[in-house]
Design a protein around this motif. Structure first.
Motif, PDB file in Angstrom:
ATOM      1  N   HIS A 178       2.497  -6.641   0.709  1.00 53.76           N
ATOM      2  CA  HIS A 178       1.063  -6.394   0.499  1.00 53.76           C
ATOM      3  C   HIS A 178       0.437  -5.805   1.751  1.00 53.76           C
ATOM      4  CE1 HIS A 178       0.612  -9.498  -2.997  1.00 53.76           C
ATOM      5  NE2 HIS A 178       1.141  -8.351  -3.368  1.00 53.76           N
ATOM      6  N   ARG A 179       0.803  -6.373   2.900  1.00 55.87           N
ATOM      7  CA  ARG A 179       0.202  -5.883   4.145  1.00 55.87           C
ATOM      8  C   ARG A 179       0.596  -4.437   4.422  1.00 55.87           C
ATOM      9  NH1 ARG A 179      -2.054 -10.283   7.391  1.00 55.87           N
ATOM     10  NH2 ARG A 179      -2.090 -11.867   5.800  1.00 55.87           N
ATOM     11  N   LEU A 180       1.888  -4.134   4.175  1.00 48.33           N
ATOM     12  CA  LEU A 180       2.360  -2.766   4.409  1.00 48.33           C
ATOM     13  C   LEU A 180       1.649  -1.790   3.463  1.00 48.33           C
ATOM     14  CD1 LEU A 180       4.236  -0.678   5.627  1.00 48.33           C
ATOM     15  CD2 LEU A 180       6.060  -1.474   4.129  1.00 48.33           C
ATOM     16  N   GLU A 181       1.568  -2.164   2.198  1.00 47.54           N
ATOM     17  CA  GLU A 181       0.925  -1.278   1.221  1.00 47.54           C
ATOM     18  C   GLU A 181      -0.561  -1.098   1.540  1.00 47.54           C
ATOM     19  OE1 GLU A 181       4.013  -2.594  -2.334  1.00 47.54           O
ATOM     20  OE2 GLU A 181       1.991  -3.426  -2.279  1.00 47.54           O
ATOM     21  N   ALA A 182      -1.223  -2.204   1.926  1.00 48.22           N
ATOM     22  CA  ALA A 182      -2.658  -2.109   2.244  1.00 48.22           C
ATOM     23  C   ALA A 182      -2.855  -1.218   3.469  1.00 48.22           C
ATOM     24  CB  ALA A 182      -3.238  -3.495   2.479  1.00 48.22           C
ATOM     25  N   ALA A 183      -1.982  -1.362   4.458  1.00 45.10           N
ATOM     26  CA  ALA A 183      -2.112  -0.534   5.669  1.00 45.10           C
ATOM     27  C   ALA A 183      -1.905   0.940   5.318  1.00 45.10           C
ATOM     28  CB  ALA A 183      -1.105  -0.981   6.730  1.00 45.10           C
ATOM     29  N   PHE A 184      -0.958   1.218   4.415  1.00 44.00           N
ATOM     30  CA  PHE A 184      -0.705   2.603   4.028  1.00 44.00           C
ATOM     31  C   PHE A 184      -1.911   3.190   3.289  1.00 44.00           C
ATOM     32  CE2 PHE A 184       0.668   5.900   1.100  1.00 44.00           C
ATOM     33  CZ  PHE A 184       1.300   6.764   1.979  1.00 44.00           C
ATOM     34  N   ARG A 185      -2.440   2.417   2.341  1.00 49.00           N
ATOM     35  CA  ARG A 185      -3.610   2.904   1.593  1.00 49.00           C
ATOM     36  C   ARG A 185      -4.781   3.183   2.534  1.00 49.00           C
ATOM     37  NH1 ARG A 185      -3.165   2.026  -3.848  1.00 49.00           N
ATOM     38  NH2 ARG A 185      -1.513   0.604  -4.456  1.00 49.00           N
ATOM     39  N   ALA A 186      -4.992   2.257   3.492  1.00 53.08           N
ATOM     40  CA  ALA A 186      -6.125   2.416   4.409  1.00 53.08           C
ATOM     41  C   ALA A 186      -5.928   3.681   5.258  1.00 53.08           C
ATOM     42  CB  ALA A 186      -6.256   1.182   5.298  1.00 53.08           C
ATOM     43  N   MET A 187      -4.696   3.870   5.749  1.00 49.12           N
ATOM     44  CA  MET A 187      -4.425   5.047   6.572  1.00 49.12           C
ATOM     45  C   MET A 187      -4.619   6.329   5.765  1.00 49.12           C
ATOM     46  SD  MET A 187      -1.124   7.042   7.573  1.00 49.12           S
ATOM     47  CE  MET A 187      -0.581   6.730   5.991  1.00 49.12           C
ATOM     48  N   ALA A 188      -4.107   6.335   4.530  1.00 51.38           N
ATOM     49  CA  ALA A 188      -4.215   7.536   3.697  1.00 51.38           C
ATOM     50  C   ALA A 188      -5.688   7.838   3.391  1.00 51.38           C
ATOM     51  CB  ALA A 188      -3.408   7.349   2.408  1.00 51.38           C
ATOM     52  N   SER A 189      -6.479   6.811   3.065  1.00 51.69           N
ATOM     53  CA  SER A 189      -7.904   7.080   2.763  1.00 51.69           C
ATOM     54  C   SER A 189      -8.636   7.594   3.984  1.00 51.69           C
ATOM     55  CB  SER A 189      -8.670   5.858   2.277  1.00 51.69           C
ATOM     56  OG  SER A 189      -7.908   5.055   1.509  1.00 51.69           O
ATOM     57  N   ARG A 190      -8.315   7.021   5.154  1.00 53.80           N
ATOM     58  CA  ARG A 190      -8.974   7.504   6.383  1.00 53.80           C
ATOM     59  C   ARG A 190      -8.746   8.995   6.581  1.00 53.80           C
ATOM     60  NH1 ARG A 190      -6.864   2.993   8.998  1.00 53.80           N
ATOM     61  NH2 ARG A 190      -5.282   4.210  10.083  1.00 53.80           N
ATOM     62  N   HIS A 191      -7.618   9.503   6.055  1.00 51.50           N
ATOM     63  CA  HIS A 191      -7.307  10.921   6.223  1.00 51.50           C
ATOM     64  C   HIS A 191      -7.665  11.756   5.001  1.00 51.50           C
ATOM     65  CE1 HIS A 191      -4.991   9.166   9.508  1.00 51.50           C
ATOM     66  NE2 HIS A 191      -5.012  10.358  10.070  1.00 51.50           N
ATOM     67  N   GLY A 192      -8.422  11.170   4.076  1.00 50.38           N
ATOM     68  CA  GLY A 192      -8.919  11.958   2.944  1.00 50.38           C
ATOM     69  C   GLY A 192      -7.971  12.093   1.771  1.00 50.38           C
ATOM     70  N   TYR A 193      -6.925  11.257   1.696  1.00 50.68           N
ATOM     71  CA  TYR A 193      -6.018  11.312   0.540  1.00 50.68           C
ATOM     72  C   TYR A 193      -6.517  10.382  -0.553  1.00 50.68           C
ATOM     73  CZ  TYR A 193      -2.645  13.533   3.672  1.00 50.68           C
ATOM     74  OH  TYR A 193      -2.019  14.374   4.534  1.00 50.68           O
ATOM     75  N   GLU A 194      -6.286  10.778  -1.811  1.00 50.68           N
ATOM     76  CA  GLU A 194      -6.648   9.944  -2.947  1.00 50.68           C
ATOM     77  C   GLU A 194      -5.396   9.597  -3.735  1.00 50.68           C
ATOM     78  OE1 GLU A 194     -10.843  11.582  -4.439  1.00 50.68           O
ATOM     79  OE2 GLU A 194      -9.324  13.140  -4.191  1.00 50.68           O
ATOM     80  N   GLU A 195      -5.411   8.406  -4.351  1.00 53.39           N
ATOM     81  CA  GLU A 195      -4.185   7.952  -5.018  1.00 53.39           C
ATOM     82  C   GLU A 195      -3.948   8.658  -6.344  1.00 53.39           C
ATOM     83  OE1 GLU A 195      -3.842   3.750  -5.703  1.00 53.39           O
ATOM     84  OE2 GLU A 195      -1.831   3.960  -6.542  1.00 53.39           O
ATOM     85  N   VAL A 196      -2.666   8.957  -6.622  1.00 52.73           N
ATOM     86  CA  VAL A 196      -2.276   9.465  -7.932  1.00 52.73           C
ATOM     87  C   VAL A 196      -1.157   8.549  -8.446  1.00 52.73           C
ATOM     88  CG1 VAL A 196      -0.561  11.078  -6.951  1.00 52.73           C
ATOM     89  CG2 VAL A 196      -1.500  11.507  -9.215  1.00 52.73           C
ATOM     90  N   ARG A 197      -1.159   8.268  -9.742  1.00 55.18           N
ATOM     91  CA  ARG A 197      -0.070   7.477 -10.339  1.00 55.18           C
ATOM     92  C   ARG A 197       0.540   8.290 -11.463  1.00 55.18           C
ATOM     93  NH1 ARG A 197      -2.381   1.239 -10.343  1.00 55.18           N
ATOM     94  NH2 ARG A 197      -3.367   1.403  -8.305  1.00 55.18           N
ATOM     95  N   THR A 198       1.794   8.593 -11.338  1.00 54.10           N
ATOM     96  CA  THR A 198       2.478   9.401 -12.354  1.00 54.10           C
ATOM     97  C   THR A 198       3.552   8.530 -13.016  1.00 54.10           C
ATOM     98  OG1 THR A 198       4.072  10.220 -10.747  1.00 54.10           O
ATOM     99  CG2 THR A 198       2.088  11.554 -11.067  1.00 54.10           C
ATOM    100  N   PRO A 199       4.050   8.926 -14.181  1.00 57.28           N
ATOM    101  CA  PRO A 199       5.052   8.097 -14.868  1.00 57.28           C
ATOM    102  C   PRO A 199       6.319   7.907 -14.036  1.00 57.28           C
ATOM    103  CG  PRO A 199       4.172   9.746 -16.353  1.00 57.28           C
ATOM    104  CD  PRO A 199       3.657  10.094 -14.991  1.00 57.28           C
ATOM    105  N   ILE A 200       7.014   6.840 -14.353  1.00 51.45           N
ATOM    106  CA  ILE A 200       8.223   6.500 -13.609  1.00 51.45           C
ATOM    107  C   ILE A 200       9.410   7.330 -14.090  1.00 51.45           C
ATOM    108  CG2 ILE A 200       9.416   4.641 -14.846  1.00 51.45           C
ATOM    109  CD1 ILE A 200       8.517   2.957 -12.335  1.00 51.45           C
ATOM    110  N   CYS A 201       9.281   7.936 -15.286  1.00 44.14           N
ATOM    111  CA  CYS A 201      10.332   8.884 -15.674  1.00 44.14           C
ATOM    112  C   CYS A 201       9.698  10.196 -16.121  1.00 44.14           C
ATOM    113  CB  CYS A 201      11.277   8.300 -16.705  1.00 44.14           C
ATOM    114  SG  CYS A 201      10.622   8.107 -18.322  1.00 44.14           S
ATOM    115  N   GLU A 202      10.473  11.237 -15.948  1.00 43.33           N
ATOM    116  CA  GLU A 202       9.998  12.608 -16.200  1.00 43.33           C
ATOM    117  C   GLU A 202      11.128  13.332 -16.923  1.00 43.33           C
ATOM    118  OE1 GLU A 202       7.111  14.096 -15.206  1.00 43.33           O
ATOM    119  OE2 GLU A 202       6.317  12.708 -13.706  1.00 43.33           O
ATOM    120  N   PRO A 203      10.816  14.500 -17.515  1.00 43.78           N
ATOM    121  CA  PRO A 203      11.895  15.304 -18.090  1.00 43.78           C
ATOM    122  C   PRO A 203      12.926  15.639 -16.997  1.00 43.78           C
ATOM    123  CG  PRO A 203       9.744  16.191 -18.679  1.00 43.78           C
ATOM    124  CD  PRO A 203       9.499  15.100 -17.698  1.00 43.78           C
TER     125      PRO A 203
END
Ligand code: HAM
Length: 423
Positions: free
Chosen positions: A21-46
C-alpha cells in the motif's frame, strides 16, 4: 490433488500488504505531482496487439505469453502495460481531444519466464506513458522523476543507464552493421545468439554468455550510426539530465527486450545484494512509431515501468509495515458496550480500531493484541466505567495511563496521527 497457487504466481497476504500500500500510494502521489492521470485497461487483450507492438521476434512474444482462445477470440494476459494503454489511447481518440496525454497505471502483468528471486510469472508493474510530446525535455524529466522516486523509497545505489536507438532506418542500419560484424564469427556464438543473428541480432548484445560478450566487445555501437537529428535529441537529453543533476551512464549496448523502442532508452539497475541477477528495477524509452503502426496518427510517445516486487526487495527494510492500530479490550459486558462505541468513535477520527470480541482472560486478549501488532490497547472494565476513564497501554513501551472516557477518541487519534507522521 493438493491445490496450490500457479508456479511463479504469488499470494500477497495481509501481513505483507502494508508495504505494498505504501509503495503504491507513493507512486500515485509522485505520478500526480508530475501531471499523470490513472488509466485502467483490461488484463487481457487480443494477442495480435502484443505481437504487433512488442514484436514477433522478442522473448516475450515468442515464448512467454499466456495466450488462450475464448469465443473464437485469440487472447493474451498482458505481459506489460504499454501496448494496452496505446490501444486505449487510440480506441478513444484521445489525440483528438488532448495535445499531450500523461497516463499512469498499476497492476499485475504475466510472463511465463523461469521463476527466480525477483522474477515471477505474475508480477506487478507501475508505469507512466506520455503521448504527444517528442521533445527530449520530457525524456529527461521522466528519468529524473524515476531517480528521485527510488531515492524517496530508500532504494540504495542505483545505476541509471541510457542509450539511443535512433529513429527511422537507424535500427535497420545498425542491425546490418552488427550482423556484418558477427557473421564471420557465427560459429563461435552461443546457440541462442546464432538463432538471434537471423531473427533479432540486437538482442545478442544482451547475451549473458562471456564468449558472446567478447565477440560483441569490438562491435560497432548504435551511437556510431545515429542520424544527425537523433544525435541532437540524445545530446539535448544529456544536457538536460546534467542540468537537473541526475546521475546517468551512457551504455551504447543497452538494447532492452521489446521491439517498439526508438531514440531514448533507459534502465535503472539496483546495486543492492537483495536483488541478485534480477537487478533491473525498471526501464523504458521512446516508442515514437507505435501509435502509427497500430493504425493511429503519427504520435510520439515515451514511457517506463517499474517492477514492484523488485522495488520491495530493494527498498529499505525499516520502512514501517502497517498503519497504527488501536486494539480494544473489554473486561466484562458493560466494558464490551463501551469498547464498541469507542471503536466507532476512533474510526470516525480516521484511526483503525479492532474490538476483541472473543473476550476471556485479559492475558489472552493482550496476546491477540500483540499478534495484530497493535500500536496501543485500550482496556475498559468495571473500574474504568465507574471512574469515567479508559486505560491505555502503549505496546512499544508498555507505559500505561488513564484518559477521560469523553476525550479518549480525540486524544488517541491525535497521538496516532503524530506517530504516523514520524515515519
Ligand atoms: P520491461 O523492462 O519489460 O519494460 O519491464 C519493466 C520492469 O518490470 C522490469 O525492469 C522489471 O523490474 C519488471 N519485470 C519484468 N518482468 C518481470 C518478471 N518476470 N518478474 C518480476 N518483475 C519483472 C516494460 O514492460 C515496458 N512496458 C516499459 C515501458 C513503458 N516502455 C515504455 N513504456
Amino acid at each position: 490433488m493438493k491445490l496450490r497457487a500457479v508456479k511463479g504466481m504469488h499470494d500477497i497476504l495481509p501481513d505483507e500488504i502494508g508495504r505494498w500500500h505504501r509503495l503504491e500510494a507513493a507512486f500515485r502521489a509522485m505520478a500526480s505531482r508530475h501531471g499523470y492521470e490513472e488509466v485502467r485497461t483490461p488484463i487481457c487483450e487480443p494477442t495480435a496487439l502484443f505481437v504487433r507492438s512488442i514484436g514477433e521476434a522478442t522473448d516475450v512474444v515468442e515464448k512467454e505469453m499466456y495466450s488462450f482462445q475464448r469465443h473464437d477470440d485469440e487472447l493474451t494476459l498482458r505481459p506489460e502495460g504499454t501496448a494496452g494503454a496505446a490501444r486505449a489511447y487510440l480506441e478513444h481518440t484521445v489525440h483528438a481531444r488532448q495535445a499531450v496525454a500523461r497516463w499512469y497505471y498499476l497492476g499485475p502483468m504475466f510472463r511465463g519466464e523461469r521463476p527466480a528471486r525477483g522474477r515471477q510469472r505474475q508480477f506487478h508493474q507501475a508505469g507512466c506513458e506520455i503521448y504527444g510530446d517528442a521533445g527530449p525535455a520530457c525524456d529527461a524529466e521522466m528519468i529524473d522523476m524515476l531517480v528521485g522516486f527510488l531515492r524517496e523509497l530508500g532504494v540504495g545505489e542505483v545505476d541509471v543507464l541510457i542509450n539511443s536507438l535512433g529513429s527511422g532506418d537507424t535500427r535497420a542500419r545498425y542491425r546490418d552493421a552488427l550482423v556484418a560484424h558477427l557473421s564471420p564469427r557465427r560459429d563461435e556464438l552461443s546457440e541462442e545468439s546464432r538463432r538471434r543473428l537471423e531473427k533479432n541480432p540486437l538482442r545478442i548484445l544482451d547475451s549473458k554468455s562471456p564468449r558472446d560478450q567478447e565477440l560483441c566487445a569490438d562491435a560497432p555501437t548504435v551511437l556510431d550510426v545515429l542520424a544527425d537529428d537523433d544525435r541532437a535529441h540524445f545530446d539535448a537529453l544529456r544536457r538536460y539530465l546534467d542540468a537537473l543533476g541526475t546521475p546517468y551512464r551512457v551504455d551504447p549496448r543497452l538494447v532492452r527486450g521489446l521491439d517498439y523502442y526508438t531514440r531514448t532508452l533507459f534502465e535503472l539497475r539496483g546495486a543492492g545484494g537483495e536483488l541478485g541477477a534480477q537487478n533491473a528495477l525498471g526501464g523504458g524509452g521512446r516508442y515514437d512509431g507505435m501509435i502509427a503502426e497500430l493504425g493511429g496518427p503519427a504520435t510520439p510517445a515515451i514511457g517506463f515501468a517499474l517492477g514492484l516486487e523488485r522495488l520491495l526487495l530493494a527498498m529499505s527494510p525499516d520502512a514501517p509495515v502497517s498503519a497504527p492500530l488501536a486494539y480494544l479490550v473489554p473486561l466484562g459486558d458493560p466494558g464490551a458496550v463501551a469498547c464498541l462505541v469507542l471503536a466507532k468513535e476512533l474510526r470516525a477520527h480516521g484511526v483503525a480500531a479492532i474490538v476483541d470480541g472473543r473476550g476471556g482472560k485479559l492475558k489472552a486478549m493482550m496476546s491477540r493484541a500483540e499478534q495484530r501488532q497493535a500500536t496501543l490497547t485500550v482496556l475498559v472494565g468495571d473500574g474504568e466505567l465507574e471512574r469515567g476513564v479508559v486505560t491505555v497501554k502503549t505496546m512499544a513501551t508498555h507505559a500505561q495511563e488513564e484518559l477521560p472516557r469523553a476525550q479518549a477518541a480525540r486524544v488517541l487519534a491525535d497521538r496516532l496521527a503524530s506517530t504516523e507522521r514520524q515515519h
